[in-house]
Every structure is written in C-alpha cells, then in structure tokens.
Scaffold this motif. Structure first.
Motif, mmCIF file in Angstrom:
data_model
loop_
_atom_site.group_PDB
_atom_site.id
_atom_site.type_symbol
_atom_site.label_atom_id
_atom_site.label_comp_id
_atom_site.label_asym_id
_atom_site.label_seq_id
_atom_site.Cartn_x
_atom_site.Cartn_y
_atom_site.Cartn_z
ATOM 1 N N GLN A 115 0.885 -1.248 0.061
ATOM 2 C CA GLN A 115 -0.078 -0.047 0.017
ATOM 3 C C GLN A 115 0.916 1.432 0.023
ATOM 4 O O GLN A 115 2.068 1.103 0.588
ATOM 5 N N LEU A 116 0.505 2.242 -0.811
ATOM 6 C CA LEU A 116 1.117 3.628 -0.649
ATOM 7 C C LEU A 116 0.385 4.312 0.748
ATOM 8 O O LEU A 116 -0.712 4.306 0.979
ATOM 9 N N GLN A 117 1.285 4.914 1.614
ATOM 10 C CA GLN A 117 1.063 5.617 2.515
ATOM 11 C C GLN A 117 1.074 7.288 2.325
ATOM 12 O O GLN A 117 2.138 7.820 2.034
ATOM 13 N N ALA A 118 -0.261 7.752 2.303
ATOM 14 C CA ALA A 118 -0.345 9.250 1.993
ATOM 15 C C ALA A 118 -0.385 9.947 3.522
ATOM 16 O O ALA A 118 -0.883 9.203 4.402
ATOM 17 N N SER A 119 0.165 10.964 3.677
ATOM 18 C CA SER A 119 0.232 11.939 4.835
ATOM 19 C C SER A 119 0.467 13.154 4.730
ATOM 20 O O SER A 119 0.747 13.654 3.659
ATOM 21 N N GLY A 120 0.373 13.916 5.625
ATOM 22 C CA GLY A 120 0.490 15.358 5.563
ATOM 23 C C GLY A 120 -0.870 16.366 5.223
ATOM 24 O O GLY A 120 -0.647 17.722 5.270
ATOM 25 N N GLY A 121 -2.141 15.752 5.277
ATOM 26 C CA GLY A 121 -3.215 16.260 5.288
ATOM 27 C C GLY A 121 -3.253 17.277 6.707
ATOM 28 O O GLY A 121 -2.529 16.899 7.645
ATOM 29 N N GLY A 122 -4.572 18.181 6.729
ATOM 30 C CA GLY A 122 -4.774 18.889 7.771
ATOM 31 C C GLY A 122 -5.680 19.853 7.627
ATOM 32 O O GLY A 122 -6.293 19.728 6.587
ATOM 33 N N LEU A 123 -5.879 20.677 8.593
ATOM 34 C CA LEU A 123 -6.846 21.770 8.675
ATOM 35 C C LEU A 123 -6.087 23.036 8.272
ATOM 36 O O LEU A 123 -5.381 23.493 8.923
ATOM 37 N N VAL A 124 -6.570 23.867 7.215
ATOM 38 C CA VAL A 124 -5.895 24.975 6.901
ATOM 39 C C VAL A 124 -7.018 26.080 6.602
ATOM 40 O O VAL A 124 -7.926 25.567 5.901
ATOM 41 N N GLN A 125 -6.602 27.323 6.734
ATOM 42 C CA GLN A 125 -7.620 28.451 6.238
ATOM 43 C C GLN A 125 -7.440 28.446 4.608
ATOM 44 O O GLN A 125 -6.413 28.132 4.005
ATOM 45 N N ALA A 126 -8.330 29.026 4.185
ATOM 46 C CA ALA A 126 -8.356 29.060 2.659
ATOM 47 C C ALA A 126 -7.181 30.130 2.191
ATOM 48 O O ALA A 126 -6.861 31.177 3.083
ATOM 49 N N GLY A 127 -6.383 29.961 1.507
ATOM 50 C CA GLY A 127 -5.347 30.810 0.910
ATOM 51 C C GLY A 127 -3.952 30.167 1.570
ATOM 52 O O GLY A 127 -2.716 30.531 1.269
ATOM 53 N N GLY A 128 -4.191 29.037 2.560
ATOM 54 C CA GLY A 128 -2.952 28.491 3.060
ATOM 55 C C GLY A 128 -2.355 27.423 2.125
ATOM 56 O O GLY A 128 -2.863 27.037 1.052
ATOM 57 N N SER A 129 -1.265 26.803 2.693
ATOM 58 C CA SER A 129 -0.731 25.669 2.017
ATOM 59 C C SER A 129 -0.495 24.432 2.984
ATOM 60 O O SER A 129 -0.565 24.279 3.921
ATOM 61 N N LEU A 130 -0.383 23.443 2.177
ATOM 62 C CA LEU A 130 -0.131 21.860 2.896
ATOM 63 C C LEU A 130 0.784 21.240 1.663
ATOM 64 O O LEU A 130 0.779 21.581 0.418
ATOM 65 N N ARG A 131 1.585 20.143 2.399
ATOM 66 C CA ARG A 131 2.503 19.554 1.369
ATOM 67 C C ARG A 131 2.209 17.909 1.613
ATOM 68 O O ARG A 131 2.268 17.558 3.014
ATOM 69 N N LEU A 132 1.611 17.128 1.018
ATOM 70 C CA LEU A 132 1.162 15.726 1.044
ATOM 71 C C LEU A 132 2.346 15.057 0.730
ATOM 72 O O LEU A 132 2.996 15.366 -0.323
ATOM 73 N N SER A 133 2.515 13.953 1.261
ATOM 74 C CA SER A 133 3.746 12.860 1.080
ATOM 75 C C SER A 133 3.204 11.487 0.686
ATOM 76 O O SER A 133 1.899 11.158 1.392
#
Length: 128
Positions: free
Chosen positions: A2-20
């Motif tokens: 399986q591929l493990q996805a991570s890095g999600g979360g709660l962010v305000q509009a205009g913000g950034s996240l990096r998923l792995s």
C-alpha cells in the motif's frame, strides 16, 4: 503493498499543505504515481500524476498553477505541494500507482479504476 499518504490537516483558505506518498521497492519507483481526491458525496477524481522519472507531470484544470507534484531523489516518495488552497479542495487525498505505466514516459491513465496500491488517504480540510 500500500502507498501511505500523509500531510493532510486543517488549513484556512489561501494556506498551504504538503502531502507525501511513500512506499518501498521497485513496485513504486518505476511507475507513474497519481494523486486523487474524494470529497463527501462525490466521486473520486484525478488531481495530479507524475511519471517514474519525474519528467512529466499532469494536473486537473482546477489545481493548475496552485499544486505541484514531485518525486524524491530515490523516487520512493511522491509529494503534492498545495498552495492557495480553497474550500473546494476539501477532500480525502489518496495516492496510487498505475500498474500499466512501468517505465512509461507519458501518462497512461487518469481513471482511478486503473490504479492500484491504494492506501487510506489523508484528509485535507480548507476552511473559508
């Protein structure tokens, strides 16, 4: 596998996240990897994909210019940098492998049904 996805979360509009997206072995590093997302009550949709070398990248129109997909040097990790996030980006994000894309130079599939090695995904919530 399986591929493990991570890095999600709660962010305000205009913000950034990096998923792995991480996995082990040649079963991952020599194939195209795609990111898909599924919002509540909606079908799973293609977001982005990257070929095994990292030489070709693809995006759905709604994320072009905001999201960037990349692979780590060892090609065992795929990243999705998400900038200028919008509430419409809220979804569970999954990564998966295209089993028909070994050593492929171009994208073979955007259809989620053609991909395998799905993991549990990571939740991205964008508040307004």
């Amino acid at each position: 596998v399986q591929l493990q996805a991570s890095g999600g979360g709660l962010v305000q509009a205009g913000g950034s996240l990096r998923l792995s997206c991480a996995a082990s072995g040649r079963s991952f590093s020599t194939y195209t990897v795609g990111w898909f997302r599924q919002a509540p009550g909606k079908e799973r949709e293609f977001v982005s994909a990257i070929t095994w070398t990292g030489g070709k990248t693809y995006y759905t129109d709604s994320v072009k210019g905001r999201f960037t997909i990349s692979r780590g040097n060892a090609k065992n990790t795929v990243y999705l940098q998400m900038n200028s996030l919008k509430p419409g980006d809220t979804a569970i994000y999954h990564c998966a492998r295209d089993p028909r894309s070994m050593y492929a130079a171009c994208l073979v599939d955007k259809d989620a049904g053609e991909y395998d090695y799905w993991g549990q995904g990571t939740l991205v919530t964008v508040s307004s």
